[in-house]
Design a protein around this motif. Structure first.
Motif, PDB file in Angstrom:
ATOM      1  N   LEU A  23       0.819  -1.201   0.000  1.00 49.13           N
ATOM      2  CA  LEU A  23       0.000   0.000   0.000  1.00 49.13           C
ATOM      3  C   LEU A  23       0.858   1.258   0.000  1.00 49.13           C
ATOM      4  CD1 LEU A  23      -3.094  -0.504   2.326  1.00 49.13           C
ATOM      5  CD2 LEU A  23      -2.989  -0.356  -0.151  1.00 49.13           C
ATOM      6  N   MET A  24       1.975   1.225   0.730  1.00 44.71           N
ATOM      7  CA  MET A  24       2.870   2.375   0.757  1.00 44.71           C
ATOM      8  C   MET A  24       3.407   2.658  -0.646  1.00 44.71           C
ATOM      9  SD  MET A  24       4.401   4.824   2.309  1.00 44.71           S
ATOM     10  CE  MET A  24       4.256   4.516   4.067  1.00 44.71           C
ATOM     11  N   ALA A  25       3.761   1.595  -1.374  1.00 45.05           N
ATOM     12  CA  ALA A  25       4.263   1.766  -2.734  1.00 45.05           C
ATOM     13  C   ALA A  25       3.187   2.331  -3.652  1.00 45.05           C
ATOM     14  CB  ALA A  25       4.765   0.423  -3.282  1.00 45.05           C
ATOM     15  N   MET A  26       1.937   1.971  -3.393  1.00 42.47           N
ATOM     16  CA  MET A  26       0.850   2.419  -4.254  1.00 42.47           C
ATOM     17  C   MET A  26       0.400   3.844  -3.965  1.00 42.47           C
ATOM     18  SD  MET A  26      -1.684  -0.837  -4.220  1.00 42.47           S
ATOM     19  CE  MET A  26      -1.408  -2.263  -5.255  1.00 42.47           C
ATOM     20  N   THR A  27       0.275   4.164  -2.680  1.00 42.57           N
ATOM     21  CA  THR A  27      -0.433   5.391  -2.315  1.00 42.57           C
ATOM     22  C   THR A  27       0.372   6.361  -1.469  1.00 42.57           C
ATOM     23  OG1 THR A  27      -1.341   4.468  -0.266  1.00 42.57           O
ATOM     24  CG2 THR A  27      -2.581   4.073  -2.296  1.00 42.57           C
ATOM     25  N   GLY A  28       1.550   5.928  -0.966  1.00 36.40           N
ATOM     26  CA  GLY A  28       2.298   6.791  -0.075  1.00 36.40           C
ATOM     27  C   GLY A  28       1.835   6.692   1.363  1.00 36.40           C
ATOM     28  N   THR A  29       0.892   5.806   1.657  1.00 33.50           N
ATOM     29  CA  THR A  29       0.426   5.593   3.020  1.00 33.50           C
ATOM     30  C   THR A  29       0.179   4.110   3.233  1.00 33.50           C
ATOM     31  OG1 THR A  29      -1.291   6.114   4.660  1.00 33.50           O
ATOM     32  CG2 THR A  29      -1.977   6.006   2.362  1.00 33.50           C
ATOM     33  N   GLU A  30       0.247   3.663   4.486  1.00 29.81           N
ATOM     34  CA  GLU A  30       0.104   2.242   4.790  1.00 29.81           C
ATOM     35  C   GLU A  30      -1.337   1.843   5.080  1.00 29.81           C
ATOM     36  OE1 GLU A  30       2.614   1.573   8.130  1.00 29.81           O
ATOM     37  OE2 GLU A  30       4.472   1.746   7.004  1.00 29.81           O
ATOM     38  N   PHE A  31      -2.273   2.718   4.842  1.00 36.27           N
ATOM     39  CA  PHE A  31      -3.634   2.466   5.277  1.00 36.27           C
ATOM     40  C   PHE A  31      -4.611   2.597   4.126  1.00 36.27           C
ATOM     41  CE2 PHE A  31      -0.966   4.534   8.398  1.00 36.27           C
ATOM     42  CZ  PHE A  31      -0.849   3.515   9.325  1.00 36.27           C
ATOM     43  N   ILE A  32      -5.678   1.833   4.188  1.00 38.14           N
ATOM     44  CA  ILE A  32      -6.670   1.792   3.125  1.00 38.14           C
ATOM     45  C   ILE A  32      -7.339   3.154   3.008  1.00 38.14           C
ATOM     46  CG2 ILE A  32      -8.848   0.748   2.398  1.00 38.14           C
ATOM     47  CD1 ILE A  32      -7.916  -1.803   3.851  1.00 38.14           C
ATOM     48  N   GLN A  33      -7.424   3.648   1.774  1.00 39.65           N
ATOM     49  CA  GLN A  33      -7.887   5.005   1.544  1.00 39.65           C
ATOM     50  C   GLN A  33      -9.353   5.106   1.141  1.00 39.65           C
ATOM     51  OE1 GLN A  33      -5.645   7.960   1.695  1.00 39.65           O
ATOM     52  NE2 GLN A  33      -4.802   6.380   2.991  1.00 39.65           N
ATOM     53  N   SER A  34     -10.005   3.997   0.877  1.00 37.68           N
ATOM     54  CA  SER A  34     -11.381   4.077   0.417  1.00 37.68           C
ATOM     55  C   SER A  34     -12.082   2.762   0.668  1.00 37.68           C
ATOM     56  CB  SER A  34     -11.434   4.418  -1.075  1.00 37.68           C
ATOM     57  OG  SER A  34     -12.738   4.301  -1.569  1.00 37.68           O
ATOM     58  N   ALA A  35     -13.397   2.831   0.833  1.00 40.32           N
ATOM     59  CA  ALA A  35     -14.184   1.613   1.007  1.00 40.32           C
ATOM     60  C   ALA A  35     -14.607   1.012  -0.329  1.00 40.32           C
ATOM     61  CB  ALA A  35     -15.430   1.924   1.841  1.00 40.32           C
ATOM     62  N   SER A  36     -14.089   1.564  -1.404  1.00 42.22           N
ATOM     63  CA  SER A  36     -14.423   1.057  -2.738  1.00 42.22           C
ATOM     64  C   SER A  36     -13.988  -0.392  -2.886  1.00 42.22           C
ATOM     65  CB  SER A  36     -13.742   1.912  -3.804  1.00 42.22           C
ATOM     66  OG  SER A  36     -13.861   1.327  -5.064  1.00 42.22           O
ATOM     67  N   SER A  37     -14.725  -1.155  -3.687  1.00 44.40           N
ATOM     68  CA  SER A  37     -14.378  -2.563  -3.868  1.00 44.40           C
ATOM     69  C   SER A  37     -13.076  -2.722  -4.643  1.00 44.40           C
ATOM     70  CB  SER A  37     -15.517  -3.290  -4.589  1.00 44.40           C
ATOM     71  OG  SER A  37     -15.730  -2.711  -5.865  1.00 44.40           O
ATOM     72  N   LYS A  38     -12.771  -1.778  -5.541  1.00 45.57           N
ATOM     73  CA  LYS A  38     -11.519  -1.814  -6.290  1.00 45.57           C
ATOM     74  C   LYS A  38     -10.806  -0.481  -6.102  1.00 45.57           C
ATOM     75  CE  LYS A  38     -11.849  -5.895  -8.150  1.00 45.57           C
ATOM     76  NZ  LYS A  38     -10.920  -6.972  -7.785  1.00 45.57           N
ATOM     77  N   LEU A  39      -9.670  -0.528  -5.434  1.00 42.08           N
ATOM     78  CA  LEU A  39      -8.956   0.697  -5.127  1.00 42.08           C
ATOM     79  C   LEU A  39      -7.813   0.979  -6.081  1.00 42.08           C
ATOM     80  CD1 LEU A  39      -8.531   0.811  -1.262  1.00 42.08           C
ATOM     81  CD2 LEU A  39      -9.756   2.417  -2.692  1.00 42.08           C
ATOM     82  N   TYR A  40      -7.035  -0.050  -6.407  1.00 39.58           N
ATOM     83  CA  TYR A  40      -5.766   0.192  -7.061  1.00 39.58           C
ATOM     84  C   TYR A  40      -5.606  -0.678  -8.311  1.00 39.58           C
ATOM     85  CZ  TYR A  40      -5.290   1.593  -2.227  1.00 39.58           C
ATOM     86  OH  TYR A  40      -5.518   2.142  -0.997  1.00 39.58           O
ATOM     87  N   THR A  41      -4.980  -0.091  -9.318  1.00 37.53           N
ATOM     88  CA  THR A  41      -4.689  -0.815 -10.553  1.00 37.53           C
ATOM     89  C   THR A  41      -3.192  -0.971 -10.704  1.00 37.53           C
ATOM     90  OG1 THR A  41      -6.656   0.058 -11.644  1.00 37.53           O
ATOM     91  CG2 THR A  41      -4.908  -0.805 -13.058  1.00 37.53           C
ATOM     92  N   LEU A  42      -2.715  -2.197 -10.932  1.00 36.07           N
ATOM     93  CA  LEU A  42      -1.310  -2.457 -11.206  1.00 36.07           C
ATOM     94  C   LEU A  42      -1.153  -2.594 -12.714  1.00 36.07           C
ATOM     95  CD1 LEU A  42      -2.117  -4.027  -8.380  1.00 36.07           C
ATOM     96  CD2 LEU A  42       0.281  -4.654  -8.473  1.00 36.07           C
ATOM     97  N   THR A  43      -0.209  -1.847 -13.282  1.00 35.91           N
ATOM     98  CA  THR A  43      -0.016  -1.844 -14.727  1.00 35.91           C
ATOM     99  C   THR A  43       1.396  -2.299 -15.063  1.00 35.91           C
ATOM    100  OG1 THR A  43      -1.519   0.047 -14.845  1.00 35.91           O
ATOM    101  CG2 THR A  43      -0.250  -0.486 -16.820  1.00 35.91           C
ATOM    102  N   PRO A  44       1.618  -3.586 -15.375  1.00 36.81           N
ATOM    103  CA  PRO A  44       2.945  -4.037 -15.802  1.00 36.81           C
ATOM    104  C   PRO A  44       3.342  -3.339 -17.095  1.00 36.81           C
ATOM    105  CG  PRO A  44       1.543  -5.888 -15.235  1.00 36.81           C
ATOM    106  CD  PRO A  44       0.664  -4.688 -15.307  1.00 36.81           C
ATOM    107  N   GLN A  45       4.640  -3.073 -17.236  1.00 30.85           N
ATOM    108  CA  GLN A  45       5.112  -2.347 -18.409  1.00 30.85           C
ATOM    109  C   GLN A  45       5.039  -3.198 -19.676  1.00 30.85           C
ATOM    110  OE1 GLN A  45       8.980  -1.018 -17.237  1.00 30.85           O
ATOM    111  NE2 GLN A  45       8.199   0.205 -15.548  1.00 30.85           N
ATOM    112  N   ASP A  46       5.165  -4.528 -19.523  1.00 30.19           N
ATOM    113  CA  ASP A  46       5.053  -5.420 -20.678  1.00 30.19           C
ATOM    114  C   ASP A  46       4.816  -6.839 -20.161  1.00 30.19           C
ATOM    115  OD1 ASP A  46       7.587  -6.481 -19.894  1.00 30.19           O
ATOM    116  OD2 ASP A  46       8.549  -4.845 -20.988  1.00 30.19           O
TER     117      ASP A  46
END
Length: 438
Positions: A401-424
């Motif tokens: 979470l720290m790598a994704m958002t800069g914080t260690e804590f969940i930022q939203s109650a949304s069912s989908k918070l974060y998208t990981l995008t591999p470069q290839d």
């Protein structure tokens, strides 16, 4: 190995998530959320939005452009401090600031650009870095019980300039609540003190929800068996380190006499105050009337005065506890599945539908396995003695979470918070293989 890009999705963050640090992979029990808790939280947010709508009237937006997140946080804090105390717009090397005024910061849209990035991500990063700047660049905060920071209440010779900053801290916390930005790692028990009262801030339900580590430690006092008291475990560690009480004294008072029960109850309150507020306090008034907290309250009330809908809403303690419980219970990482269930992956558009589906499933399975304690935690930076073991699943979830958002804590109650995008595709398969390693 290339690192996949990690991008927060465009969702509104929750108010103030609570800090959470576990020393083992078994989380403490927390109070369950009810439909009534959720309903009261929605009512609270309605009141907050009404206060915000009444303020949101300025036509000129506040604009801040900074080269880095740290610079943005530094500049944002300086702007809030200057505007509150009617000082000129701060001049910071490499930072552009427009419409820095109390009216604009409270009443207009805040627009923040970091480098070439704009939108919710830079704004969220700027507010997060503001809090880090506020805490780390002063002697006004102490780490409370290893979890979060509370105001330094020790009797130090504070100057007039110090109290000006204390007032700014309260103003910052009020603006962040108004605009729904988390204020970690500031103690989550400070907000109930500013909105409600001492009894609400130290309610057992909120301690178990907001500060599970402190709650676990407090459960060791009073001891169930005096013979089991050990100098190397709680409660004796707390009693010796925080209250300077020795084993013979504790053994003596652990009786059934009425006087001893009163002493043990007093010790319970003292331990609670030390763990939550970093200071032993004789009475609640000692905290609420402390000059430092009075100054912070003054700044907070510039945003939420006693006549505001939000402040009045929290005057009912039962309602306040219910709202805080919902806010923090949905933000704590107590299970890696809280993170796993919020992840999605966006792979290359050049792939066919079947290829994309297969790759995405592989990657998410690998991340899930990694967060549950399998695979190498880091390919280049080894774990040190200062870090939990590589099988600490809570630590892995916090790092992701720290790598994704800069914080260690969940930022939203949304069912989908974060998208990981591999470069290839190679990035995707290598990362999956890496995280799946034994």
């Amino acid at each position: 190995m290339p690192v996949p890009m990690i991008t927060p999705m465009s969702t509104s963050p929750t108010l103030i998530p609570a800090p959470f640090t576990l020393t083992s992979s078994t989380p403490p029990l927390q109070s369950s959320i009810t439909d009534a808790d959720y309903a009261r939280y929605i009512l609270f947010d309605d009141n907050r939005q009404q206060d915000f709508a009444e303020l949101l009237a300025a036509e000129d937006e506040f604009l801040l452009k900074a080269p880095t997140e740290a610079k943005a946080g530094e500049a944002l804090f300086a702007c809030l401090h200057s505007s509150l105390h009617s000082k000129p717009t701060p001049v910071i090397l490499g930072v552009s600031i427009e419409n820095c005024s109390l009216h604009a910061l409270l009443n207009s849209v805040v627009h923040i650009e970091i480098g070439s990035a704009i939108g919710q991500g830079p704004e969220q990063s700027a507010w997060s870095n503001l809090v880090e700047c506020m805490i780390k660049n002063s002697r006004h905060w102490l780490l409370a019980s290893g979890d979060y920071y509370f105001l330094r209440l020790q009797d130090l010779p504070w100057s007039e300039d110090d109290f000006v900053l204390f007032e700014t801290y309260g103003f910052v916390l009020g603006v962040m609540l108004l605009r729904k930005h988390p204020s970690l790692p500031v103690s989550p028990h400070l907000l109930p003190l500013l909105l409600c009262d001492y009894e609400t801030a130290v309610h057992e339900t909120l301690i178990s929800t907001m500060s599970p580590n402190a709650f676990q430690r407090l459960q060791t006092w009073p001891p169930t068996n005096v013979a089991d008291l050990n100098l190397t475990t709680d409660p004796m560690i707390m009693l010796i380190d925080y209250l300077n009480l020795e084993l013979p004294f504790i053994q003596d008072i652990c009786t059934t006499s009425e006087q001893s029960h009163a002493i043990m109850d007093h010790i319970s309150h003292q331990l609670k105050n030390v763990l939550l507020f970093s200071k032993s306090l004789s009475t609640p008034q000692d905290l609420m009337q402390h000059p430092v907290l009075v100054a912070v309250q003054k700044g907070f009330d510039r945003v939420f005065p006693t006549t505001s809908k939000t402040k009045m809403f929290f005057q009912n303690r039962h309602t306040a506890i219910s709202v805080f419980k919902y806010m923090y219970n949905t933000s704590l990482i107590s299970d890696p599945n809280q993170v796993i269930s919020r992840l999605s992956i966006l792979s290359s558009e050049e792939q066919s539908s079947l290829e994309k589906e297969a790759f995405e499933a592989l990657f998410l399975r690998s991340v899930s396995r990694f967060l549950q304690g399998h695979g190498k935690p880091d390919n280049n930076v080894p774990y040190t003695a200062e870090l939990p073991s590589s099988t600490d699943v809570m630590h892995r979830s916090r790092r992701l979470l720290m790598a994704m958002t800069g914080t260690e804590f969940i930022q939203s109650a949304s069912s989908k918070l974060y998208t990981l995008t591999p470069q290839d595709n190679t990035d995707l398969t290598q990362t999956a293989s890496f995280m799946s390693a034994p």
